[in-house]
Scaffold this active site. Sequence first.
Site, PDB file in Angstrom:
ATOM      1  N   HIS A   1      -5.673  -3.645  -1.533  1.00  0.00           N
ATOM      2  CA  HIS A   1      -5.419  -2.620  -2.556  1.00  0.00           C
ATOM      3  C   HIS A   1      -5.418  -3.218  -3.962  1.00  0.00           C
ATOM      4  CE1 HIS A   1      -4.621   0.788   0.125  1.00  0.00           C
ATOM      5  NE2 HIS A   1      -4.158  -0.131   0.950  1.00  0.00           N
TER       6      HIS A   1
ATOM      7  N   LYS B   1     -12.568  -0.287   0.902  1.00  0.00           N
ATOM      8  CA  LYS B   1     -11.843   0.472  -0.121  1.00  0.00           C
ATOM      9  C   LYS B   1     -12.652   0.478  -1.414  1.00  0.00           C
ATOM     10  CE  LYS B   1      -7.282   0.053   1.989  1.00  0.00           C
ATOM     11  NZ  LYS B   1      -7.713  -0.437   3.308  1.00  0.00           N
TER      12      LYS B   1
ATOM     13  N   SER C   1       0.790  -1.228   0.000  1.00  0.00           N
ATOM     14  CA  SER C   1       0.000   0.000   0.000  1.00  0.00           C
ATOM     15  C   SER C   1       0.824   1.280   0.000  1.00  0.00           C
ATOM     16  CB  SER C   1      -0.942   0.013   1.202  1.00  0.00           C
ATOM     17  OG  SER C   1      -0.221  -0.020   2.419  1.00  0.00           O
TER      18      SER C   1
END
Length: 425
Positions: A240, A271, A212
């Site tokens: 991610h 996310k 990340s």
Amino acid sequence: MSLGKAARSLVSPLRGALRCSGLSRSYTAAAEARAVLEHELETIRAAGTWKSERIITSKQGPEISVDGSRGSILNFCANNYLGLSSHPEVVQAGIDALKTHGAGLSSVRFICGTQDLHKKLEQKLAEFHEREDCILYASCFDANAGLFEVLLGPDDAVLSDELNHASIIDGIRLCRAKRLRYKHMDLGDLETKLKEAQSSRMRLVVTDGVFSMDGDVAPLRGICDLAEQYGAMVFIDECHATGFLGPRGRGTDELLGVMDRVHIINSTLGKALGGAAGGYTVGPKPLIDLLRQRSRPYLFSNALPPPVVGSATRAVELLLASNEIAQSMTAKTMRFRNKMTQAGFTIAGSAHPICPVMLGDARLASLMADDMLKFGVYVIGFSYPVVPKGKARIRVQISAAHTDEDIDHCVDAFIQTGRKHGVIS
């Protein structure tokens, strides 16, 4: 005066004195602790690594309102990769779930905290990742905290990339397996560690799919080759990557063609998948069944609230139906990276929406981020302990919701700010 009264008259003042003495010691201890804490806080300020929290007064999106700033601000530091945090269908699904299933469960899952909504989302996530089963957690931090302790015992070995996320590191600390840390994305060092672990009952290679802070992608093909050669399983954290990497947005394993060679995946709902909250593990059904029985963060945390579950379910359904949103990411990402590189900035990673603008100095990163806000761009400086000392940066994150004009405005703001601070000429 009787002997009893005399004794009581002597004891009462003594008790009062002892009570006062105890209170005095308590106040002294609290004051000493306060001084220690204030000294530590001052050390953080002096190092230029103090993390202030700006206040957003609007919903999350490519444009936001920030307390103390006029007009709309372009947001370039959210994990809102697909722009689904405020997608009308995702928001409506949360509202619908709130009305039909309430605000919360007031219970952990195994008592009276499992609704049909939870089982539906777990089924959708297992389908999305093409795995046997899924278990939901309050966060991916909890998923990482709850996995390794259950899966691995003292006769096992865990091999972890040295730059894995803090939640992975903390989760591994909770297990009793032999711990071997290999150099970042170094397959040679991983092979050395796998040879060391051959006497263990089980071996688990643990890596972020995408790291990340730098936006670099783990070499999963090589990792899987070594795992198969030395009899190990492979775990990846896909926070991610889920939703936008790979042809269908399934993640790093799809991007690199190893979906059938990665055994366990942890990821997040916080996310790309709507951005609310929650995490999960997908993998073999016996593992998921065992986690339901023994994983402490699952057993001792309230079930995810119905509105969160409803929103996340709709986000996953949108991605199962179409890869159009995920496919839009590549061109936007490369537009930013290419323009920034041409301007003279150093951008870490490659071809990932995480675009770290490397600056080195913590104070510089903080000052530049503050100046960027004056140009209408919201970014944040990252410094120690989030990243190693001397590697401070501004981490820019591209979203499918950004327009080309948004990206160009961000680059122009960086150029002006970078010249002001002598980062570029």
